[in-house]
Design an enzyme around this catalytic site. Structure first.
Site, PDB file in Angstrom:
ATOM      1  CB  ILE A 167      -1.030  -0.083   1.195  1.00  0.00           C
ATOM      2  CG1 ILE A 167      -1.840  -1.214   1.640  1.00  0.00           C
ATOM      3  CG2 ILE A 167      -1.849   1.450   1.324  1.00  0.00           C
ATOM      4  CD1 ILE A 167      -2.644  -1.512   2.613  1.00  0.00           C
ATOM      5  CB  CYS A 168       1.821   3.767  -2.300  1.00  0.00           C
ATOM      6  SG  CYS A 168       2.476   5.334  -2.497  1.00  0.00           S
TER       7      CYS A 168
END
Length: 233
Positions: free
Chosen positions: A94-95
């Site tokens: 996840i960014c």
């Protein structure tokens, strides 16, 4: 990924345990918490897809991993359920800014979970890990929505979504399944007896044969003795 329980100071572990326990008892809306008794540094969660998004109706499993430098360094987040989203990589990474430059030690795990849920409502194509999803979001939202919806229906609405699978779920072995004699049925249990009877029968036949042979030998000897006695007369 290896546990960091031994690497974290005791006071950090106490704080993490306290927050995780509070989250499990009173989770944020649309989020369920599944703490591990064996490893407090890996937190499994399930996030409900927000209404009005292509993820609505889906349950997305996710995990947060606390590194040895937590809380000075943010946790790492991973989606375990496949999702078509600009800010989620192909391996589930996840960014989001809160897990990077916007992280502060005092934010806590609840803030992280809420931020990730908001990411499902407001994706950020400018920091896309999935470039195709980011491009479609900007250029062809209808196609983006269709793709995201399809993966949600396939991966987030079935039996594999939600809580980690309980080992007691699914078909259970039948009673006595571990006992080969009982699993095979009555006929298997009777085999040794049958084999025993067969062996006894063979033994009896051999005994009778030997007895008959001895009787014939005695009778033959008597006849021979009688012939010799007649020759002497």
């Amino acid at each position: 990924m290896n546990s960091n329980v031994e690497n974290l100071p005791p006071h950090v572990l106490r704080l993490v345990y306290k927050e995780v326990s509070a989250l499990a008892a009173d989770p944020p809306e649309g989020i369920k918490i599944y703490p591990s008794e064996e490893d407090i540094t890996e937190l499994h969660t399930a996030i409900e897809g927000p209404e009005g998004t292509p993820f609505a109706g889906g349950i997305f499993r996710m995990r947060l991993v606390l590194g040895k430098d937590f809380p000075a360094v943010p946790p790492k987040g991973y989606f375990l359920t496949k999702i078509f989203h600009p800010n989620v990589g192909h391996k589930g990474e996840i960014c989001v800014n809160v897990l990077k430059r916007d992280w502060k030690a005092e934010l806590g795990l609840k803030h992280v979970l809420l931020t990730i849920k908001c990411l499902l409502i407001h994706p950020n194509p400018e920091s896309a890990l999935n470039e195709e999803a980011g491009r479609l979001l900007l250029e062809d939202y209808a196609e983006y929505e269709s793709r995201a919806r399809l993966l949600t229906e396939i991966h987030a609405m079935g039996g594999t979504s939600g809580a980690p699978q309980d080992p007691n779920d699914g078909p259970q072995p039948k009673k006595h399944a571990g006992d080969p004699m009982k699993r095979a049925g009555p006929s298997a249990a009777s085999v040794p007896a049958a084999l025993g009877n067969g062996a006894n029968g063979a033994s009896t036949t051999t005994s009778n044969s030997n007895s008959s042979s001895s009787t014939n030998n005695v009778a033959g000897k008597k006849k021979a003795d009688k012939k010799r006695a007649l020759r002497r007369l």
